[in-house]
Design an enzyme around this catalytic site. Structure first.
Site, PDB file in Angstrom:
ATOM      1  N   TYR A 468      -4.878 -13.626  49.866  1.00  0.00           N
ATOM      2  CA  TYR A 468      -4.229 -14.322  50.983  1.00  0.00           C
ATOM      3  C   TYR A 468      -2.851 -14.827  50.552  1.00  0.00           C
ATOM      4  CZ  TYR A 468      -3.594 -17.274  55.077  1.00  0.00           C
ATOM      5  OH  TYR A 468      -3.099 -17.842  56.211  1.00  0.00           O
ATOM      6  N   SER A 548      -4.245 -11.896  58.505  1.00  0.00           N
ATOM      7  CA  SER A 548      -3.232 -12.859  58.926  1.00  0.00           C
ATOM      8  C   SER A 548      -2.091 -12.850  57.893  1.00  0.00           C
ATOM      9  CB  SER A 548      -3.857 -14.241  59.077  1.00  0.00           C
ATOM     10  OG  SER A 548      -2.999 -15.110  59.762  1.00  0.00           O
ATOM     11  N   HIS A 666      -7.844 -14.214  66.960  1.00  0.00           N
ATOM     12  CA  HIS A 666      -7.446 -14.168  65.560  1.00  0.00           C
ATOM     13  C   HIS A 666      -8.640 -14.142  64.613  1.00  0.00           C
ATOM     14  CE1 HIS A 666      -4.289 -14.363  62.628  1.00  0.00           C
ATOM     15  NE2 HIS A 666      -4.812 -15.418  62.044  1.00  0.00           N
TER      16      HIS A 666
END
Length: 694
Positions: A468, A548, A666
């Site tokens: 991430y 994301s 999302h």
């Protein structure tokens, strides 16, 4: 169905338009700008054709059905959240928690009186829509446990609708609050109303319209939303996110103000005991993060990163609010503070020690009591409650242990199991280890590795590297049925703790922000190289995954080092770094990425790594599947549409596919059925791309 050869995939035609923008003298083409009109019939036709192609490709994996069945088995176990307790007038305690029996699309909210009381359903989102896409995204109970404010979202949207339900009758009151987003609800002490945050009602394009000027309102029960009192706003800065919390004693309203996604914030205080009391701007400069923990009258315990990037606990007295009177109670240490709570007048400090949980206890004056022993190596969470409570609850998990919920008696320090699931696999069949990888500049990057015992290090194991690296988010050990399935298929799961996250405090986060963002990609690439050099896998057997901000990570890495990977999964990614700030809440990310339209240096840095703008013809990119959702109002789906169209246009020899989920957002609140289908499609793609023998 005949074999669909990867080198002759017929991609749907995506129209290219003449669109060129000028950024500080640099001309940048944007031929797929039309895809930002996500409601256009032309785009709908393209999405339908892309989904059809993707499903045709995945349908040729014979093990797909078996993977679906096994994942359903692995996910069929009870899951509980950590309960919250509320004192009743008769002296008892009413507990609230969420529970999923195994294969429910959404968790159900239960309540029970006492630890041994009969549990009763308060809220079941599963019956609120046919496809399970209505989800609970906010929940707050009155101090006496009598009423609950709850927020629902539909189809994955960030927009919330708040309602109020009587706990004992299960009936909803007339109250209804709309146009709330990124908000909780915080009740007045007497339960007569609650504070919440909202935006002004948007125009016709509420899905894509940018949201500015968050405001705090007070809703009084039994009144129309139009009568709600505006409590706090900042007309001087439309990019502030606001939050309001009533202290446990009911006296103060604490108003949190942060710009975009910055971890730093201002803090205002309003004395609710005096209707005429002005709002005190206790901390008027967002020079650090300030998070109130508890208060005893005018004295507040506050967690902060002021002059302490790893965090510390300070004391502030409202009668002497000037900074020269602040006192340090728990000083900064080598480990980053993840959270602090106060129960039974004891500070419970949850640290991150090399991306694992570690808990220390301190007296109210900061004096150290000692470490609290956790069940093992993994991640703990919870430890909530009030300063005067005699108990707290916490959850514990790691890669092979689903969440167990424990009760901790704060007076005797005795720990007992509150809820524990039964499993449908053998955790002892797997092992987990932590290694440290040297990044390009020598920075030490932690990586967790999990796999079936007996793994032979000959470079042949299919490996899934996940990362991430942004927004101060820490990747800690956690359980996932999907990862267990991956390991049962013979795969290695690797989780990298990259700069930009919060594993080593705010300095670790800042090292992966704005002009330093390339550090994040360098860390991830170094982890990939280490896995290959250590013979866990090889380039043709290595896949990467992220969602994301992690989707940006994947896009950047496959465009910078395409030869290093055999496959890539980019989920709901931020892939167009020059226009991320134009839609919904994207402007808030300027605090993390920089501003491509307002700062020349930040534009140059983003343009250099922006995945959409790095794609080149003639480059052998790894097999890639982009995943997004048609109702993602967090990361606008046009990111994924434009990147996929551009990647297909350069005609890579490996497949470049996109999977567009419908009536989803999302990721938060996605029903279990859709999550299972998504994971199986990901693994089917990897089975084919990595030529796995399953």
């Amino acid at each position: 169905m005949s074999e669909l050869r990867e080198d002759v995939l017929a991609y749907p035609k995506a129209r290219m338009m003449e669109q060129v923008d000028d950024y500080f003298g640099t001309k940048v083409a944007d031929p797929y700008r039309w895809m930002e009109d996500v409601d256009s019939p032309e785009l709908a036709e393209w999405v339908e054709a892309e989904n059809r192609l993707t499903q045709e490709y995945l349908a040729q994996v014979p093990s797909r059905k078996a993977m679906h069945g096994r994942l359903m088995e692995l996910m069929d176990f009870e899951r509980y959240t950590v309960p919250s307790g509320y004192r009743l007038q008769d002296g008892g305690t009413r507990y609230f928690y969420q529970h999923n029996s195994g294969l429910q699309n959404q968790a159900v909210v239960y309540w029970q009186d006492g630890l041994e009381g009969e549990r009763q359903v308060l809220l079941d989102p599963n019956g609120m829509s046919e496809d399970g896409t209505v989800a609970l995204n906010g929940f707050s109970v009155t101090d006496d446990g009598r009423l609950a404010a709850y927020a629902l979202s539909e189809a994955g949207s960030d927009w919330l609708v708040w309602r109020v339900r009587e706990v004992e009758t299960g009936k909803d009151l007339v109250d209804r609050i709309e146009w709330s987003k990124f908000s909780g609800a915080s009740w007045l002490k007497d339960g007569s109303g609650f504070f919440y945050a909202r935006y002004d009602a948007p125009g016709a394009e509420s899905f894509k319209e940018a949201n500015y000027f968050h405001k705090i309102y007070l809703h009084k029960l039994g009144t129309e939303q139009s009568e709600d009192a505006l409590v706090f706003e900042r007309p001087d800065n439309g990019e502030l996110n606001l939050g309001a919390v009533v202290t446990d004693d009911g006296r103060y309203l604490l108003i949190h103000q942060s710009e975009g996604t910055s971890p730093n914030n201002e803090l205002a205080v309003k004395d609710l005991s005096d209707p005429e009391a002005p709002v005190l701007r206790l901390i008027a400069e967002a020079d650090a993060a300030y998070s109130p923990i508890e208060n005893d009258g005018t004295f507040f315990w506050v967690q902060t990163t002021l002059d302490a990037p790893n965090g510390k606990v300070i004391g502030i007295d409202l009668t002497k609010p000037e900074r020269e009177h602040w006192v340090t109670l728990v000083p900064e240490s080598r480990n980053a503070i993840d959270q602090v709570s106060m129960v039974n007048d004891t500070l419970i400090v949850l640290y991150l020690e090399d991306a694992q949980s570690m808990v220390e206890l301190h007296r109210r004056d900061g004096t150290a009591i000692g470490r609290f022993s956790l069940p093992g190596i993994g991640t703990a969470g919870g430890f909530g409650g009030r300063r005067t409570d005699g108990e707290t609850f916490f959850g514990f998990t790691n890669f092979t242990a689903p969440g167990v919920v424990y009760r901790l008696d704060m007076r005797t320090m005795e720990t007992t199991v509150f809820r524990q699931p039964e499993l449908r696999f053998a955790p002892d069949a797997f092992e987990t280890k932590q290694v440290f990888v040297a990044s390009k500049d020598g920075t030490r990057v932690p990586v967790f590795l999990s796999y079936k015992k007996g793994l032979v290090l000959d470079g042949s194991a299919p490996t899934l590297l996940y990362g991430y690296g942004g927004f101060g988010v820490s990747l800690l050990p956690s359980f996932s049925s999907a990862r267990v399935l991956w390991m049962e298929l013979g795969g290695v799961y690797a989780q990298a703790c990259l700069r930009g996250g919060g594993e080593y405090g705010e300095s670790w986060h800042e090292a992966g922000m704005k002009l330093q963002k390339q550090n994040v990609f360098d860390d991830f690439l170094a982890c990939a190289e280490w896995l290959i050099d250590a013979k866990y896998t090889s380039a043709t057997k290595l896949a990467i995954q992220g969602g994301s901000n992690g989707g940006l990570l994947v896009g950047a890495c496959i465009t910078q080092r395409p030869e290093l990977f055999g496959a890539a999964l980019a989920e709901v990614g931020v892939l167009d770094m020059l226009r991320f700030d134009k839609f919904t809440i994207g402007w808030a990310w300027k605090a993390e990425y920089g501003s491509p339209s307002e700062d020349a240096a930040e534009f140059a840095a983003m343009y250099e790594y922006s995945p959409l703008h790095r794609l080149r013809a003639g480059v052998a990119y790894p097999a890639t599947m982009v995943m997004t959702a048609d109702h993602d109002d967090r990361v606008f789906p046009a990111h994924s549409f434009k990147f996929t169209a551009a990647m297909q246009a350069v005609a890579p020899p490996q497949p470049a596919l996109i999977r567009v989920e419908t009536r989803a957002g999302h990721g938060a609140g996605m029903p279990l059925s859709k999550r299972v289908e998504g994971v199986v499609d990901q693994y089917a793609f990897l089975v084919r791309a990595l030529e796995m023998a399953v």
